[in-house]
Motif scaffolding. Sequence first.
Motif, PDB file in Angstrom:
ATOM      1  N   TYR A  52     -22.749   4.219   9.174  1.00  0.00           N
ATOM      2  CA  TYR A  52     -23.298   3.403  10.225  1.00  0.00           C
ATOM      3  C   TYR A  52     -22.538   3.416  11.671  1.00  0.00           C
ATOM      4  N   ASN A 104     -27.272   6.114  10.458  1.00  0.00           N
ATOM      5  CA  ASN A 104     -26.062   6.261   9.776  1.00  0.00           C
ATOM      6  C   ASN A 104     -26.023   7.814   9.413  1.00  0.00           C
ATOM      7  N   ASP A 156     -31.117   2.699  11.263  1.00  0.00           N
ATOM      8  CA  ASP A 156     -30.588   1.817  10.264  1.00  0.00           C
ATOM      9  C   ASP A 156     -30.460   0.409  10.987  1.00  0.00           C
TER      10      ASP A 156
END
Length: 395
Positions: free
Chosen positions: A336, A354, A360
């Motif tokens: 991340y 990520n 994400d």
Amino acid sequence: MHYKVVIVGGGSGGISVAARLLREARNLSGQILILDPAGKHYYQPLWTLVGGGAVNREASEREESSVIPEGAVWLQEAVQSFNPEENKVMTSSGKAILYDYLVVAAGIQIDWNKIKGLKESMGKDGVCSNYSYDYVNSTWENLRNFKGGNAIFTAPSTVVKCGGAPQKIMYLADDYFRKSKVRDKAKVMFVSGGTKIFGVEKYADSLNKVIERKEIETHFKHNLIEIRGTEKIAVFEQLDTKQHVEIPFDMIHVVPPMSSPDFIKSSALANAEGWVDVDKFTLQHNRFSNVFGIGDCASLPTSKTGAAIRKQAPVVVANLLSMMHKQPVVKEYNGYTSCPIVTGYGSLILAEFNYTNEPDETFPFDQGKERWSMYQMKKELLPLIYWNGMLKGLM
Ligand code: FAD
């Protein structure tokens, strides 16, 4: 000198790990040593807004002593070399420090001297950079004094910290030039050693629209190699043809090449590229199991940001504590990272992704859109989260 945990670097990663370790294992109080020669700690993400004149430089700086968590010991010295076979680091003054566990969090090195003439021109001749506390005010000075002509924004072909930062300041500059009524006399250029505007397709699509709307000229595969400050000429190398291309500038914002710090590169901890060689999921060193790496100096194949560290620190701490309790190291980081791409005063695209290079995202709306709310979050909320949450081991 012996400590249970030695942390090399008291920046975003080092302090986050120390604070969280002490929060989760109070018994480690007095047994954690942080080594860092710097007297000041910087919240670097603010430098984009400082360069754009939206925030004062001083807001990004605190005394290092004020961020050292209670229970940790700070030695204000640089580490010079590692000896992981003997669980030992040597400091610049020649002290040998032994450890049970080592966390390397020494950040990235900015190779200012790899661009000929840069150091000599920095802060004058229209040359500026947000990548240093010392020079960041020169960016705002250049924006204010710009009367038209070529405004160049560079990005190197190397990895950098915060991959979006080289272009964020360009969007602020464009916005400022429109407000100060000089934009129609200006050519704004993004000249980059990279091959595209952003690595994640969704955000690249949004950014390409921003570039089109703002009428910014882009040149990729062009690496800045020289600044001739008094002549106001920037020399780029075209990476395919190796041809040198000279572009005159009225102002130039330079993002220099970056690499792993030399003392890591030359150590047994480095991988072939010089980064601390860690498992990309557990952050444990691939050869020395009692060593962990975090942040910009680690070999993690994701964008190097403070936001990434916010997700890495809990993994390092959980895995360190597992090792101390003779448990398997199982906690994993998914790569991340986040890049709040400022596209003007009051607008921002919040890229979050990520290891899969897929979005994400945190919020239940399309983060690929430019938003006022996200700009406010970067300017007002994220610094508070950093100083009061991340550096306290709370988030
Ligand atoms: P750092 O925080 O840089 O700390 C490294 C520490 O190691 C320093 O204190 C240094 O003194 C110390 N050190 C160095 N050598 C030694 C040695 N030999 N011995 C002991 N200590 C040593 N991130 C985001 O998440 N969002 C953003 O919007 C964002 N924008 C950015 C904009 C700019 C202009 C810049 C410059 C950065 C930006 N970042 C952003 C990136 C973010 O600031 C870094 O990724 C983050 O600070 C990295 O943390 P670190 O702990 O790895 O390194």
